[in-house]
Design an enzyme around this catalytic site. Structure first.
Site, PDB file in Angstrom:
ATOM      1  N   GLU A  83     -29.462  54.662 -22.398  1.00 41.88           N
ATOM      2  CA  GLU A  83     -30.486  55.186 -23.311  1.00 41.88           C
ATOM      3  C   GLU A  83     -29.915  56.231 -24.264  1.00 41.88           C
ATOM      4  O   GLU A  83     -30.339  56.324 -25.422  1.00 41.88           O
ATOM      5  CB  GLU A  83     -31.636  55.822 -22.519  1.00 41.88           C
TER       6      GLU A  83
ATOM      7  N   SER B 223      -3.517  41.382 -32.163  1.00 42.18           N
ATOM      8  CA  SER B 223      -4.864  40.958 -32.538  1.00 42.18           C
ATOM      9  C   SER B 223      -5.051  40.998 -34.051  1.00 42.18           C
ATOM     10  O   SER B 223      -4.521  41.866 -34.739  1.00 42.18           O
ATOM     11  CB  SER B 223      -5.909  41.847 -31.865  1.00 42.18           C
TER      12      SER B 223
ATOM     13  N   GLU C 275      -5.506  36.528 -31.000  1.00 40.48           N
ATOM     14  CA  GLU C 275      -6.364  37.011 -29.900  1.00 40.48           C
ATOM     15  C   GLU C 275      -7.865  36.870 -30.162  1.00 40.48           C
ATOM     16  O   GLU C 275      -8.668  37.630 -29.604  1.00 40.48           O
ATOM     17  CB  GLU C 275      -6.007  38.465 -29.531  1.00 40.48           C
TER      18      GLU C 275
ATOM     19  N   ARG D  68     -19.926  56.035 -26.998  1.00 46.18           N
ATOM     20  CA  ARG D  68     -19.129  54.871 -26.602  1.00 46.18           C
ATOM     21  C   ARG D  68     -18.969  54.777 -25.095  1.00 46.18           C
ATOM     22  O   ARG D  68     -18.602  55.749 -24.444  1.00 46.18           O
ATOM     23  CB  ARG D  68     -17.733  54.958 -27.237  1.00 46.18           C
ATOM     24  N   CYS D  69     -19.237  53.595 -24.570  1.00 44.43           N
ATOM     25  CA  CYS D  69     -19.124  53.377 -23.132  1.00 44.43           C
ATOM     26  C   CYS D  69     -18.190  52.200 -22.882  1.00 44.43           C
ATOM     27  O   CYS D  69     -18.050  51.328 -23.731  1.00 44.43           O
ATOM     28  CB  CYS D  69     -20.488  53.054 -22.533  1.00 44.43           C
TER      29      CYS D  69
ATOM     30  N   GLU E 158      -0.817  56.647 -19.690  1.00 45.66           N
ATOM     31  CA  GLU E 158      -2.071  57.187 -19.156  1.00 45.66           C
ATOM     32  C   GLU E 158      -2.085  57.310 -17.650  1.00 45.66           C
ATOM     33  O   GLU E 158      -2.848  58.080 -17.093  1.00 45.66           O
ATOM     34  CB  GLU E 158      -3.222  56.246 -19.509  1.00 45.66           C
TER      35      GLU E 158
ATOM     36  N   HIS F 129      -5.732  52.909 -37.259  1.00 47.17           N
ATOM     37  CA  HIS F 129      -7.036  53.519 -36.978  1.00 47.17           C
ATOM     38  C   HIS F 129      -7.713  54.000 -38.242  1.00 47.17           C
ATOM     39  O   HIS F 129      -8.889  54.308 -38.246  1.00 47.17           O
ATOM     40  CB  HIS F 129      -6.874  54.684 -36.002  1.00 47.17           C
TER      41      HIS F 129
ATOM     42  N   CYS G 187      -0.631  49.376 -33.982  1.00 42.88           N
ATOM     43  CA  CYS G 187      -1.408  48.799 -32.882  1.00 42.88           C
ATOM     44  C   CYS G 187      -2.060  47.516 -33.395  1.00 42.88           C
ATOM     45  O   CYS G 187      -1.823  47.099 -34.547  1.00 42.88           O
ATOM     46  CB  CYS G 187      -2.433  49.816 -32.379  1.00 42.88           C
TER      47      CYS G 187
HETATM   48  N1  GLN Z   1      -2.081  43.058 -28.251  1.00 40.74           N
HETATM   49  C1  GLN Z   1      -3.152  43.979 -28.303  1.00 40.74           C
HETATM   50  C2  GLN Z   1      -3.813  43.965 -29.666  1.00 40.74           C
HETATM   51  O1  GLN Z   1      -3.157  43.777 -30.621  1.00 40.74           O
HETATM   52  C3  GLN Z   1      -2.676  45.374 -28.016  1.00 40.74           C
HETATM   53  C4  GLN Z   1      -3.806  46.348 -28.054  1.00 40.74           C
HETATM   54  C5  GLN Z   1      -3.442  47.722 -27.655  1.00 40.74           C
HETATM   55  O2  GLN Z   1      -2.300  48.122 -27.707  1.00 40.74           O
HETATM   56  N2  GLN Z   1      -4.408  48.498 -27.244  1.00 40.74           N
HETATM   57  O3  GLN Z   1      -4.997  44.148 -29.813  1.00 40.74           O
HETATM   58 ZN    ZN Z   2      -1.634  49.716 -29.168  1.00 41.75          ZN
END
Ligand code: GLN
Ligand code: ZN
Length: 765
Positions: free
Chosen positions: A22, A443, A494, A525-526, A615, A704, A736
């Site tokens: 919610e 991706s 992907e 965000r969840c 992480e 990003h 990324c």
């Molecule tokens: N191969 C994934 C992508 O390109 C890697 C994503 C990631 O590093 N979080 O989406």
């Molecule tokens: Zn990445």
């Protein structure tokens, strides 16, 4: 106020998002301007009330207040202290809600936008907090009433509130400033003055206990920070309220003596992650102090073994004449709200879980049992034993052939047949790539059409064959686009994956998925982490058909894309009945089989993403070596089964590389692509200080950001990388994956990136 019972049940924090998220829906509607602040406040109030009443009904003696937040509890503390970076133009008065949202996300329905505060992970969880920003000569000033209002709100409902705040030292530790961390301690007196005001105001409201969270006591603290604790807490002593100092996420270790001696009325310890320390704390903590035992795991979803917990608590009780409080190990923010809402977990599995709501029941049950009320608890204990017995005996959990395969691993399974220097020739011969090969991380845009097709297929609205055709068309499109862009190593894009972990989890035995097991990641965000509950096995190939199809469409090499074992582990709820390392090895074998299949199908380049390797690092440095050893081993087992001429890539999602570069090298991927565009210089230092032996692709632009990067800027980055990495070992790629971007952003960005790669080649001829 009535005295609390000798054995008391409390909670460090309840998930704020609500059983049907919610909070998310309310926030997003407010941000979109669909309703006003009054409506938002109303919804927040309803959620708080529901959560408090639920905790009261469970039988808790105290309920947390301050665990509800519109975005983040660290930002709540920051704004309560009046720490507003200048760019937001605060007027020094109470921080109104839209200003708060501008700090969190850069914009709000009112006020002018400004770059949001930085966000980062809360200790070793997947929750992100907003980093407080300290200015030179930072001053502190009590700047809001929300906390006090909520205390009054709880009191009006007849509840006994225990406000929960980020402790002063943890808050200061997490903050950023231009100065060195230790210099920041100079700010402590001013900071503590405001904490004192807060406590005084709470005392005036009739609050008797306040919880101050100091999870930094689970870290390796420099001596000046350790030394600051006693002084800081003596300033807060006699402030009219009793302070419960809460540590969690790990052992106190070298901070144990310090923590037990602090001038506070109570100490909470994490008896799950720091199980071995409980007895020592029980002995050292002066009598008369409250010991709060975090006996129920706040970081995982498994039902507690109540018998075992009871035995441990009884031992503590014999050591302590004083009061004993029972609680989850940490805030329940990190687990989903209620298992009874789930429609996706198989019925026989549901009773193995305890989500936040069930964990409260466990705490209260333990309190009754500890007080000797065994008749009242008998049925519940029996139900709990039956659930545990069914989990222990379930064929979902135990597959002897999986354990046998792990046990049969040999040292040679962890090694490529030849070292990089010897095998790379075979790869170059086969791949025939130019210098500075250009590629992407995997991706391509997850368009609305893709998401819609997937949800229709999942809902049974379109047949599987139709969905497959749709994905094939997306793959063909991605290949066409990449050929037009002039990339050298292609990907299939992907399109079939909603998420890099979920996709594999859904294809592997040993995983289950909840329908409603949401956990807050940040703000609205969840995430819904997969649950690894049993031995992991791969019933059939997972990616082979897609990759093979993509390769039929082009003469350029197509990378097979997999998620690595460590990342699958770190982004899931993991079974607690065997070491994480063992589960990781099982995952590694499943991925190894997929790698083998791809290689058998003629795929020459295979990327195994380990986005989350870093992480998983333990909070204490002393534990890093052990983690990295098994994590690296798992990656090597996943990847080392291939021939010399098959090229293994990996990708990592962070630039903070320098302190683990040895482990990254030990993974022995032929090519590692990493995030770096936001901090390339720091990353490149790692390559100056450490002779990284294999190939590397430091990301040349930040995916990003919606800004389209310029070729000149990327060329400049590449030149700097080129100064540190030999030409034949340098790759060109974004930071990324591109799934969150649109094709309109991706096309110009990659065009410029390929141009930069070509310019560098031309200059090197
Ligand atoms: N191969 C994934 C992508 O390109 C890697 C994503 C990631 O590093 N979080 O989406
Ligand atoms: Zn990445």
């Amino acid at each position: 106020m009535d005295a609390l019972p000798t054995i008391c049940a409390h909670n460090l924090g309840f998930p704020r998002i609500g059983r049907n998220r919610e909070l998310k829906w309310a926030l997003e509607a407010y941000w979109r301007g669909e309703f006003d602040q009054d409506e938002l406040e109303l919804r927040g109030r309803a959620l708080r009330r529901r959560h408090w009443e639920l905790q009261r009904a469970a039988g808790l003696d105290l309920v947390p207040v301050g665990d509800f937040s519109w975005y983040d509890q660290v930002l709540d503390m920051t704004t309560l202290l009046g720490v507003i970076p200048a760019r937001f133009g605060g007027d020094g008065g109470a921080v109104e809600l839209d200003l708060y949202f501008r700090l969190a996300r850069g914009r709000a329905p009112s006020g002018s936008p400004a770059p949001a505060c930085e966000m980062t992970k809360w200790f070793d969880t997947n929750y992100h907090y907003l980093v407080p920003e300290l200015s030179a000569g930072q001053e502190f000033r009590l700047s809001g009433t929300r906390l006090f209002d909520q205390v009054a709100e709880a009191q009006a409902l007849g509840l006994r509130p225990k406000p929960v705040l980020v402790g002063p030292l943890t808050w200061l530790w997490l903050a950023r400033s231009a100065r060195e961390r230790d210099d920041r301690l100079e700010l402590l007196p001013g900071l503590l003055a405001v904490y004192r005001q807060i406590l005084a105001r709470l005392a005036a409201q009739g609050v008797d206990w306040v919880q101050l969270d100091e999870p930094i006591l689970a870290l390796d603290l420099p001596a000046p920070w350790q030394a600051a604790f006693p002084d800081a807490y003596s300033v807060l002593e006699n402030g009219g309220v009793r302070v419960l100092l809460a540590n969690y996420f790990g052992p106190l270790a070298d901070n144990l003596t310090l923590a037990c001696a602090l001038p506070v009325a109570g100490l909470h310890v994490d008896a799950v992650r720091a199980a071995d320390e409980l007895d020592a704390v029980a002995e050292r903590l002066p009598s008369g102090r409250v010991l709060s035992v975090g006996i129920v795991d706040g970081r995982n979803i498994w039902r507690t073994d109540l018998d075992a917990a009871l035995v441990r608590l009884q031992v503590v009780l014999t050591r302590r004449e004083g009061r004993l409080w029972l609680a989850p190990s940490c805030s329940l923010l990190h687990v989903p709200v209620d298992r009874t809402d789930d429609d996706r977990v198989p019925e026989d599995v549901i009773p193995w879980f305890a989500f936040a709501t069930q964990k409260l029941d466990e705490i209260v049950l333990l309190r009754h049992a500890l007080a000797g009320e065994t008749t009242a608890t008998r049925d519940a204990f029996d139900a709990s034993r039956r659930a545990l017995a069914s989990r222990r005996a379930s064929p979902r959990v135990h597959r002897p052939e999986v354990a046998a395969r792990v046990a049969a691993l040999r040292a040679t399974d962890e090694h490529r047949a030849r070292p990089y220097g010897e095998r790379i020739g075979a790869q170059r011969e086969r791949l025939q790539l130019p210098l500075f090969p250009a590629t992407t991380i995997g991706s391509f845009p997850q368009t609305a059409a893709i998401r819609q097709a997937r949800s229709r297929w999942r809902a049974g609205e379109i047949p599987e064959a139709e969905y497959d055709d749709f994905i094939r068309a997306e793959i063909a499109n991605a290949i066409r686009e990449q050929e037009a862009l002039g990339l050298d190593v292609l990907v299939h894009g992907e399109a079939e994956r909603n998420d890099m972990v979920e996709y594999f989890g859904e294809h592997l035995d040993g995983f289950v998925f909840s329908g409603n097991g949401w956990v807050q990641s940040y703000g609205s965000r969840c995430v819904k982490p997969p649950i690894i509950l049993g031995d992991v096995a791969r019933p059939a190939a997972m990616t082979l058909d897609w990759i093979r199809y993509a390769q039929t469409l082009t003469d350029k090499p197509v990378k097979g894309m997999l998620t690595g074992p460590v990342t699958l582990l770190n982004w899931s709820f993991v079974r607690d009945d065997q070491p994480r390392a063992d589960t990781c090895l099982q995952l590694a074998l499943a991925i190894r089989d997929e790698v083998q299949d791809l290689e058998g199908a003629g795929i020459a380049v295979i990327q195994i993403d380990e986005a989350a390797l870093r992480e998983g690092l333990p909070l204490r440095h002393a534990d890093w070596g052990e983690y990295l050893a098994w994590a690296v081993r798992a990656f090597r087992i996943a990847s080392a089964g291939v021939d010399d001429a098959t090229q293994i890539h990996t990708h990592m999602c962070y630039s903070d590389f320098n302190d683990i570069i040895g482990a990254v090298a030990a993974m022995d991927a032929d090519v590692t692509t990493i995030e770096s565009a936001r901090s390339d210089d720091r990353l490149l230092d790692a390559f100056r200080d450490f002779a990284y032996p294999n190939e590397i692709g430091p990301g040349v632009y930040d995916i990003h950001s919606p800004n389209v990067p310029q070729a000149a800027e990327m060329l400049d980055r590449l030149r700097r990388a080129r100064a540190r990495v030999p030409a034949e070992r340098l790759w060109v790629n974004p930071d990324c994956g591109l799934k969150t971007r649109s094709w309109d952003e991706v096309r110009p960005a990659l065009t410029a990136m390929v141009a930069a790669a070509r310019a560098l080649r031309a200059a090197s001829d």
